[in-house]
Design an enzyme around this catalytic site. Structure first.
Site, mmCIF file in Angstrom:
data_model
loop_
_atom_site.group_PDB
_atom_site.id
_atom_site.type_symbol
_atom_site.label_atom_id
_atom_site.label_comp_id
_atom_site.label_asym_id
_atom_site.label_seq_id
_atom_site.Cartn_x
_atom_site.Cartn_y
_atom_site.Cartn_z
ATOM 1 N N HIS A 154 0.858 -1.185 0.000
ATOM 2 C CA HIS A 154 0.000 0.000 0.000
ATOM 3 C C HIS A 154 0.891 1.230 0.000
ATOM 4 C CE1 HIS A 154 -3.685 -2.295 0.737
ATOM 5 N NE2 HIS A 154 -2.970 -3.033 1.571
ATOM 6 N N ASP A 208 8.848 13.058 0.691
ATOM 7 C CA ASP A 208 8.447 11.811 1.356
ATOM 8 C C ASP A 208 9.531 10.744 1.206
ATOM 9 O OD1 ASP A 208 6.762 10.327 2.934
ATOM 10 O OD2 ASP A 208 5.502 9.622 1.288
ATOM 11 N N GLY A 249 -2.537 4.897 -2.418
ATOM 12 C CA GLY A 249 -3.200 3.835 -3.156
ATOM 13 C C GLY A 249 -2.523 2.498 -2.953
ATOM 14 N N SER A 250 -3.170 1.452 -3.441
ATOM 15 C CA SER A 250 -2.613 0.113 -3.356
ATOM 16 C C SER A 250 -1.758 -0.185 -4.582
ATOM 17 C CB SER A 250 -3.754 -0.913 -3.263
ATOM 18 O OG SER A 250 -4.538 -0.674 -2.106
ATOM 19 N N VAL A 251 -0.747 -1.032 -4.401
ATOM 20 C CA VAL A 251 0.185 -1.350 -5.483
ATOM 21 C C VAL A 251 0.074 -2.841 -5.799
ATOM 22 C CG1 VAL A 251 2.577 -1.305 -6.258
ATOM 23 C CG2 VAL A 251 1.739 0.481 -4.716
#
Length: 660
Positions: free
Chosen positions: A358, A473, A362-364
């Site tokens: 995640h 980030d 979003g999810s990967v």
């Protein structure tokens, strides 16, 4: 005893250099010295620009080409004075392509005498990444640059003087040549220069570029001035050719009409695919600037057609823009677009088996698109801002240490970003409890190489892109590892442009990111700068050393008294009680035990001190990423020398830690 072993190893290396090369590395005394240098290299037929970039660890703009028949190219490299051996050198890596022979012979042949290695006994192994040094030199001030050049049979001091526009006296002075007629073929000499050698590299051609003869046409019925045009073309051939062409055109039109009449989304392999197709109804956006493709050459080469639109519509057909994207997308260049059906098929309907993690937004998922392994980030249409940020950055910047964006898909409800696949996952999964995650621990050498790779990627977006960026980030979960454990920075959803104001670089913004990595000034003022990225990278270095996470939960006398502390504060406290590498008992308690004590104490201490500089509370006192890259390069080379003193093979202990 260790001192005697190290001294013996150093002397053996110097003997090796002396026997292998007629010219030894240029000596230096100032270990803080850094300069720009050039290397003259004559590529072999199988060495393309991409191969040369990898060999010398440079970007395309660092390569120029000699504008004559010599066939040389010139490589721009930073050159520094190594603090261990007091010689000028530049570092690079080489990926072995064959199992035959020894690494030493393969590398020397590949670099044509411009490289040297710390050992000669390692057998070749396909896929092995070899760290090496390149001969370079820094001028004493009389000239702007020095260029490393290996003397060939046809070369003389006089010919080199004429060829590069410098005096014979200058060449003789730099190289200490007493008799210009007595130079050694195969030896390395330094050519003094006052300007950048060569012309910009022609990216669209091979190496070296050479004009190909144009074949004479067998028939030329339209040129009355051509003396060779004496043969008369039979009219039957012309009529037959026209008839065949007309039939082919009619056939193509029939096929296009047939394809157009069928719906690309008529069937799907699962109910999920059917629902998605019902929702979007062909609302995939194709950006309108046809001259651009976001994917890099390694994904497009030889099969560009494979990545084009596959829904049977021509590129001129109008396709509705999904509302989530808005109109400002039209100002961007066109990336590769995929259909929803392709994305769902590639991920087996977004099954749990293909879910790899995640991301921040979003999810990967893991998938296969056109025989290419890819990672697919699935986002809701409400994350348009982050989607746009990644598109705008990754469609403009390309670097071996940045994850490559291949393409995207979008509907009114969902957004998908398609990246190159990182086979080894994130750095985080290899540092924190690796055994339970199915990984073998990283060796010290691998950790330093990963840190250096990530630093180079970060330096690139800070300093070398047309518009500079702050990532905002940086963390171990956003540093991905490919099949060779080479690092790539990912997740640019929070990336921001850097605005120049006076001497600082500031961007006022809402505070976003991950706690434990956020710089003090960013937390207090929302001031995103390149130095806030440097702070986060310092935390990453502490994680690499300790194997601990950026935020540590410490247990009190009772469970309810546990508290969370930042890794940076814990490591800084340990460093205050470790004045040097010989007295680092406090720091030793925080060095990752998964390395089983197989690390050079001085190199670990230097990396810890570098991390300490990166997390300084005063952003002005933090180094920039260019300085970080230089420091890590030197730490890597020193680490390789350390392993050589122990085993004579810079991968022996790396292999032990990994259990290979």
């Amino acid at each position: 005893m260790n001192y005697i072993v190290s001294l013996a190893c150093f002397l053996s290396l110097q003997i090796l250099y002396a026997h292998s090369y007629s010219t030894q590395p240029m000596n230096c005394t100032d270990t803080t010295r850094l300069c720009t240098s050039y290397l003259a290299f004559k590529p072999q037929e199988n060495q393309s620009l991409a191969v040369i970039q990898s060999m010398f660890d440079v970007l395309p703009q660092d390569v120029t080409i000699e504008d004559n028949d010599h066939g040389y190219i010139f490589i721009k490299k930073n050159c520094s004075c190594l603090f261990t051996t007091k010689v000028y050198a530049s570092n690079s890596t080489f990926t072995v392509k064959s199992n035959e022979g020894y690494v030493y012979d393969i590398v020397i042949n590949a670099y044509d005498g411009l490289a040297f290695l710390p050992n000669t006994t390692r057998p070749a192994k396909v896929g092995a990444v070899i760290s090496l040094r390149l001969f370079c030199g820094c001028s004493n001030g009389l000239w702007n640059y020095l260029m490393s050049y290996v003397m060939r049979e046809e070369d003389t001091v006089e010919s080199l003087s004429s060829r590069f526009g410098v005096s014979m006296d200058s060449i003789e002075s730099v190289n200490g040549i007493g008799n210009p007629d007595n130079v050694t073929v195969g030896a390395l000499y330094y050519i003094p220069l006052n300007s950048v050698p060569g012309e910009p590299y022609p990216l669209e051609t091979g190496i070296p570029p050479s004009p190909a003869p144009v074949p004479e046409p067998a028939f030329d019925t339209f040129s009355a001035n051509t003396p060779k045009n004496k043969a008369h073309v039979p009219y039957g051939w012309i009529i037959g050719g026209l008839g065949f062409g007309l039939a082919l055109i009619i056939l193509c039109i029939a096929i296009c009409v047939c394809l157009k009449s069928s719906s690309c989304f008529s069937k799907a392999k699962s109910d999920h695919a059917k629902d998605c197709n019902d929702k979007i109804s062909h609302k995939f956006q194709i950006l309108r600037k046809p001259s651009f493709c976001c994917a890099s050459g390694r994904y497009m080469s030889g099969k560009s057609g494979d990545w084009k639109q596959t829904n049977g519509e021509s590129s001129s057909h109008h396709i509705t823009i999904p509302k989530a994207l808005g109109t400002d997308m039209l100002d961007m260049e066109k990336p590769v677009v995929f259909t929803c059906e392709e994305i769902i098929s590639a991920t087996d309907g977004f099954s749990d088996a293909t879910l790899t993690g995640h991301g921040t937004y979003g999810s990967v998922y893991y998938g296969h698109l056109h025989d290419q392994e890819v990672s697919i980030k699935r986002m809701t249409a409400t994350k348009t801002k982050e989607f746009m940020a990644e598109m705008k950055v990754l469609c403009k910047v390309h670097h071996t240490n940045l994850v490559e964006l291949i393409g995207y898909a979008a509907s009114d409800d969902e957004l998908f970003l398609i990246y190159e696949y990182a086979q080894k996952g994130s750095l985080k999964s290899h540092l924190h409890d690796p055994q339970n995650r199915g990984h073998t621990p990283l060796s010290w050498i691998m950790r330093v190489q990963i840190a250096l790779d990530a630093a180079r990627g970060l330096e690139y977006i800070h300093e070398h892109t047309k518009t500079h960026y702050v990532h905002r980030d940086i963390k171990t979960s956003n540093i991905l590892l490919d099949g060779s454990f080479r690092a790539k920075i990912s997740d640019f959803g929070l990336a921001k442009l850097v605005g120049k104001r006076g001497e600082g670089e500031t961007t006022a913004t809402k505070v976003v990111g991950t706690f434990g990595y956020l710089a003090p000034e960013y937390l207090s003022d929302g001031l995103a700068t390149t130095k806030s990225d440097v702070y986060a990278f310092g935390v990453v270095l502490f994680e690499i050393i300790s194997g601990k996470e950026a935020i540590i939960r410490t247990e009190g006398a009772a469970t309810k008294n546990s508290e969370r502390r930042s890794l940076a504060s814990i490591m800084l406290a340990a460093l205050r009680n470790s004045p040097d590498s010989m007295s680092m008992s406090s720091l030793k308690d925080y060095i990752d035990r998964n390395m089983m004590g197989l690390y050079p104490h001085d190199c670990v201490f230097k990396m810890a001190m570098l991390a300490k500089q990166c997390v300084d509370e005063d952003p002005i006192l933090r180094p920039d990423m260019k300085q970080v890259v230089i420091s890590l390069s030197q730490i890597l080379l020193s680490s390789i020398e350390w392993e050589a003193t122990l085993a004579g093979n810079s991968q022996v202990f790396s292999g032990l830690v990994q259990g290979r």
